[in-house]
Design a protein around this motif. Structure first.
Motif: not given
Length: 444
Positions: A89-94, A115-119
């Motif tokens: 998983a990686i989350d770059l949104c913030e 799971y990859a979230k970029f927002g």
């Protein structure tokens, strides 16, 4: 740690960085034992504006990455987190809200990434780099609706994401569409799609290409191997993709669930279409509308064009196609349910390649007199295995000088073969299986 170059060869298990204002090139590259990394303090360093190339590349055991908000980071270098085979998983949104540029192979070959979230982290990125998220074969769902500023998608974007079943792309309102809430933009900025776009995404059943409304160039292997795509009316809406000028080879190859396609969507400006591999392996394809549009600006029917399209029952190329001068190898080979073929629009074909219309076991009707008038060479395996063909008219093939082996081989139902014997002012030499014969040309 004011500046660190690399930790390759160091057998780290976990790491925590603090007070770092510059990360040297290839830092942490190839740390194959690293399982966890905490970068939560990097956000306080105003001097850190970019992530260098190869940072955290080939860290195959990395499972946990902790990031903080890094407002000053605007770019990510090549191969950042590439081949992080254990990362899920990686989350770059913030973490990186102000990114403007991504390097190639960012998050490529992260085979366990689910799971990859970029927002909005990618909202001002104009160029999607090559190999971005390619070969992430565990990725199931992805939201990329923030890519509203993108003008070009480079090669191998999402290639090989074999588990990807849901992909959300930017949505734009058409000129007459009413939308609720804040108004949408009325035009995508995207102009170029590189080769291998979504290639081998075998679980993807639908692609909303409103995002592609203003695209001018589509590269090789577009949607190749997307074997769950069935209804292209959802992929290409009734509004023609009127800006498309060039389309590369292997267009929709091996989309084995595809049932229909109409080239009318490219009607207006299409000038170069590389037909090599076109629909090859599309075993469910039953209807192709306006097929002549694909061949208007190309000098040949490309290798393996429409090969093994076992669902097709008829081909109509009756509209004039004066630029086509050659039929390459394996064109229409293995179309086992093809019954009727009209090739009268191929006015200037000079050579026919290997295995043309071979293994078309239900073929019964051929219209091709106009095509035959210019043909001088017929390749090996011409009509080999057309077991249902009762008659063949070769009267128009007056200029043929060479015919390859296995000519009309295994045409078990053939009862009539028409060749003109009318006198003419000139004769032509005809070689069949190495035996030279003389016969007159058909008067024009």
């Amino acid at each position: 740690m004011a500046g660190v170059s690399t930790l390759e060869e160091v057998h780290l298990g976990e790491a925590f960085l603090s007070s770092v204002n510059r990360i040297g090139g290839e830092f942490f590259r190839g740390c194959t034992s690293l399982t966890a990394l905490n970068l939560s303090t990097l956000g306080t360093q105003a001097q850190l504006t970019s992530i260098p190339s190869h940072f955290l590349s080939n860290c195959g055991a990395l499972r946990e990455l902790t990031l903080s908000r890094m407002d000053h980071v605007t770019s990510v270098g090549d191969h950042f987190l590439s081949a992080a085979a254990s990362l899920e998983a990686i989350d770059l949104c913030e973490a990186m809200p102000n990114l403007t540029a991504l390097g190639s192979s960012f998050l490529s070959s992260c085979v366990r990434l689910r799971y990859a979230k970029f927002g909005q982290a990618l909202s001002v990125v104009c160029n999607v780099p090559s190999d971005f998220l390619s070969r992430c074969k565990s990725l199931v769902s992805l939201d990329l609706t923030m890519l509203r500023s993108v003008t070009a998608i480079q090669a191998s974007f999402l290639q090989g994401c074999s588990s990807l079943s849901e992909l959300l792309l930017p949505r734009f309102a058409s000129s007459n569409e009413e939308v609720e809430g804040p108004p949408l933009d009325h035009g995508s900025q995207l102009r170029k799609i590189g080769k291998f776009f979504l290639s081998q995404c075998a679980s993807l059943a639908y692609v909303d290409v409103e995002f592609f409304r203003n695209v001018t160039d589509i590269g090789d292997s577009f949607l190749t191997g997307c074997c769950r795509l069935a209804d292209m009316s959802g992929v290409f809406p009734t509004l023609p993709l009127s800006s498309v000028v060039t389309v590369g080879a292997n267009f929709l190859q091996d989309c084995s669930n595809l049932t229909a396609f109409d080239f009318g969507v490219f009607e207006h400006h299409l000038s170069q279409f590389n037909s090599a591999g076109l629909f090859s392996g599309c075993s469910s394809l039953a209807d192709v509308g306006n097929l002549d549009v694909a061949f208007r600006g190309h000098p040949k029917l490309g290798r393996s064009c429409l090969q093994d399209c076992v669902g097709l029952t008829r081909i109509d190329l009756g509209a004039p196609l004066p630029l086509v001068v050659a039929i390459d190898d394996f064109v229409l080979h293995g179309c086992r349910h093809l019954t009727t073929v009209n090739l009268e629009g191929l006015l200037n074909v000079r050579s026919i390649g290997f295995a043309f219309l071979s293994e078309c076991s239900t073929l019964r009707e051929l219209s091709w007199y106009n095509m035959g008038c210019s043909v001088t060479k017929i390749g090996i395996g011409f009509l080999d295995g057309c077991t249902s063909l009762p008659a063949i008219d070769l009267v128009g093939f007056a200029s043929v000088t060479s015919v390859g082996d296995y000519f009309l081989e295994n045409c078990d139902s053939l009862q009539q073969l028409h060749i003109s014997l009318e006198p003419s002012d000139c004769t032509t030499s005809l070689s069949i299986d190495g035996v030279e014969q003389k016969r007159p040309r058909t008067p024009q």
